[in-house]
Design a protein around this motif. Structure first.
Motif, PDB file in Angstrom:
ATOM      1  N   PRO A 141      30.610  51.453  41.161  1.00 11.13           N
ATOM      2  CA  PRO A 141      30.593  50.897  39.908  1.00 11.13           C
ATOM      3  C   PRO A 141      30.643  51.525  38.619  1.00 11.13           C
ATOM      4  N   SER A 142      30.178  52.627  38.784  1.00 12.94           N
ATOM      5  CA  SER A 142      30.044  53.619  37.316  1.00 12.94           C
ATOM      6  C   SER A 142      31.544  53.999  37.139  1.00 12.94           C
ATOM      7  N   HIS A 143      32.056  54.074  38.133  1.00 16.79           N
ATOM      8  CA  HIS A 143      33.755  54.615  37.658  1.00 16.79           C
ATOM      9  C   HIS A 143      34.412  53.182  37.516  1.00 16.79           C
ATOM     10  N   ALA A 182      32.757  49.357  43.845  1.00 16.63           N
ATOM     11  CA  ALA A 182      33.303  48.976  42.542  1.00 16.63           C
ATOM     12  C   ALA A 182      33.877  47.638  42.621  1.00 16.63           C
ATOM     13  N   GLY A 183      33.741  46.915  41.582  1.00 13.94           N
ATOM     14  CA  GLY A 183      34.315  45.525  41.552  1.00 13.94           C
ATOM     15  C   GLY A 183      33.944  44.521  42.594  1.00 13.94           C
ATOM     16  N   MET A 184      32.901  44.981  43.381  1.00 13.58           N
ATOM     17  CA  MET A 184      32.305  44.225  44.302  1.00 13.58           C
ATOM     18  C   MET A 184      30.674  44.264  44.152  1.00 13.58           C
ATOM     19  N   HIS A 185      30.470  44.701  43.164  1.00 11.15           N
ATOM     20  CA  HIS A 185      28.866  45.025  43.017  1.00 11.15           C
ATOM     21  C   HIS A 185      27.994  44.009  42.323  1.00 11.15           C
ATOM     22  N   SER A 186      28.401  42.971  42.131  1.00 11.15           N
ATOM     23  CA  SER A 186      27.836  41.587  41.939  1.00 11.15           C
ATOM     24  C   SER A 186      28.457  40.558  42.444  1.00 11.15           C
ATOM     25  N   ASP A 192      35.404  37.480  41.215  1.00 13.96           N
ATOM     26  CA  ASP A 192      36.571  37.742  40.293  1.00 13.96           C
ATOM     27  C   ASP A 192      37.771  38.386  41.158  1.00 13.96           C
ATOM     28  N   LEU A 193      37.224  39.345  41.986  1.00 14.20           N
ATOM     29  CA  LEU A 193      38.033  40.094  42.603  1.00 14.20           C
ATOM     30  C   LEU A 193      38.731  39.291  43.889  1.00 14.20           C
ATOM     31  N   LEU A 194      38.262  38.606  44.359  1.00 12.85           N
ATOM     32  CA  LEU A 194      38.816  37.637  45.359  1.00 12.85           C
ATOM     33  C   LEU A 194      39.781  36.654  44.903  1.00 12.85           C
ATOM     34  N   ASN A 195      39.458  36.181  43.579  1.00 12.85           N
ATOM     35  CA  ASN A 195      40.382  35.352  43.085  1.00 12.85           C
ATOM     36  C   ASN A 195      41.661  36.043  42.366  1.00 12.85           C
ATOM     37  N   GLU A 196      41.671  37.330  42.056  1.00 12.33           N
ATOM     38  CA  GLU A 196      42.562  38.256  41.666  1.00 12.33           C
ATOM     39  C   GLU A 196      43.529  38.812  42.898  1.00 12.33           C
ATOM     40  N   VAL A 197      43.001  38.794  43.886  1.00 13.77           N
ATOM     41  CA  VAL A 197      43.548  39.183  45.199  1.00 13.77           C
ATOM     42  C   VAL A 197      44.397  38.034  45.693  1.00 13.77           C
ATOM     43  N   ASN A 198      43.743  36.671  45.564  1.00 12.47           N
ATOM     44  CA  ASN A 198      44.683  35.573  46.028  1.00 12.47           C
ATOM     45  C   ASN A 198      45.288  35.314  47.006  1.00 12.47           C
ATOM     46  N   MET A 199      44.619  35.785  48.479  1.00 11.60           N
ATOM     47  CA  MET A 199      45.052  35.630  49.518  1.00 11.60           C
ATOM     48  C   MET A 199      44.091  35.158  50.703  1.00 11.60           C
ATOM     49  N   PRO A 200      43.610  33.939  50.208  1.00  9.16           N
ATOM     50  CA  PRO A 200      42.543  33.611  50.668  1.00  9.16           C
ATOM     51  C   PRO A 200      42.616  33.151  52.256  1.00  9.16           C
TER      52      PRO A 200
END
Length: 341
Positions: A141-143, A182-186, A192-200
């Motif tokens: 997450p810090s990176h 990173a990007g999965m820490h909350s 937000d990341l899952l929506n950005e990937v958008n491959m449900p």
């Protein structure tokens, strides 16, 4: 009739994660983890499978087809199936940061490709009939916080490339929700990341009861906290409902676990949710009740099994047969309450 699904699995990686050779908590071999799992018995009910870690010393990601089939034979000889597998996506294994250099990201996709080769052999063998391939962002997450928007887009692009490989093999990827990635820490960053990937249909969420409890508290992401210290049961229920309503539609893999509200890290593993024994008196979760928030409509999302995760248990606890009987008894209660036939 008692529920027969989801099938009850034990994770093999607690024998590896946070373990260090030459210390008082050395790695525990796959053979020993299989023995401990197969020996558990609660009124005739046994574990029905395992989830595998696809890296040394448990599994060589470049092992020959014959070696993988031999491993499958051994697992089956214990009366166990294989469910989900963990791809070796981290630097120092096969992979690299999902938001790193072009080479890092190429290696990340390669790690998923190697996992797909292994699952194909396991599927053809017959020891594996369900489950997903687990991934994470392989960075901190810090990176990530240096450029949240840009780094989320990079991770999403890497996940999409890996997902295309998985899709071509008939596999799905589950992103592990944990505060150390990173990007999965909350819960919010994960969504937000899952929506950005958008491959449900191909990329979903792997919920762990211990790790997602820390999502509620906002560790590593105060702005996303849904609970404040000193919360009461009503506040917990409302926060838990909000989180599970947001992430459950994405959830395709589920870990039963307990958490005492603290963070912990050993070896090369960054600080993350402390997994506790199922009957730990300091446990913050009603395991059976809160499992329901994740398992509602689970069959419709392709979930066929649940897995216990006890990362960073001391070796003496892992070697104690009673540990596994207590865990298995808890998982039976989860299936009785939320399972299906």
């Amino acid at each position: 009739m008692p529920n027969t699904y989801p099938k009850l699995h034990n994770a093999m990686w607690p024998g590896l994660v946070g373990k260090e050779p030459g210390t008082d908590h050395p790695p525990i071999s796959l053979d020993r983890m299989l023995e401990l799992t197969a020996a558990a018995n609660v009124n005739g009910q046994k574990f029905e499978g395992i989830d595998l870690f696809l890296f040394h010393p448990h599994t060589d990601p470049d092992a020959s087809d014959d070696a993988i089939r031999a491993m499958a034979d051994k697992i089956a000889s214990y009366g166990l199936n294989v469910g989900s597998v963990v791809a070796p996506v981290w630097p120092g294994t096969v992979g690299g940061s999902a938001m790193g250099s072009a080479e890092d990201r190429k290696n990340f996709v390669l790690a998923v490709q190697k996992a797909c080769r292994i699952t194909k052999i396991l599927n053809e063998h017959g020891v594996r009939k369900y489950g997903v391939i687990r991934i994470d962002s392989a960075d901190s997450p810090s990176h990530w916080s240096a450029d949240p928007v840009g780094n989320t887009k990079k991770i999403a692009q890497t996940f999409r490339e890996a997902a295309q490989v998985a899709k071509d093999h008939g596999e799905r990827l589950a992103a592990e929700g944990e505060i150390c990635w990173a990007g999965m820490h909350s819960w919010k960053a994960m969504l937000d990341l899952l929506n950005e990937v958008n491959m449900p249909g191909t990329v979903g969420f792997q919920a762990d009861q211990a790790h997602t409890y820390l999502y509620l508290l906002g560790y590593n992401a105060e702005e996303a906290a849904l609970l404040k210290p000193g919360y009461d049961q009503a506040q917990f229920d409302a926060a838990f409902h909000k989180m599970t309503e947001a992430l459950r539609p994405w959830t395709i893999d589920f870990h039963v676990a307990q958490n005492d509200g603290s963070v912990h890290g050993t070896g090369s593993h960054d600080k993350t949710g402390r997994h506790c024994a199922a009957d730990d008196p300091n446990g913050k979760l009603d395991i059976v009740k809160t499992a329901g928030g994740w398992l509602k409509d689970a069959a419709s999302r392709g979930i066929r099994h649940i897995c216990w995760d006890g990362c960073m248990f001391p070796n003496a606890v892992l070697e104690n047969p009673q540990t596994w009987n207590t865990i298995l008894a808890t998982m039976i209660k989860v299936r009785d309450a939320h399972g299906w036939n």
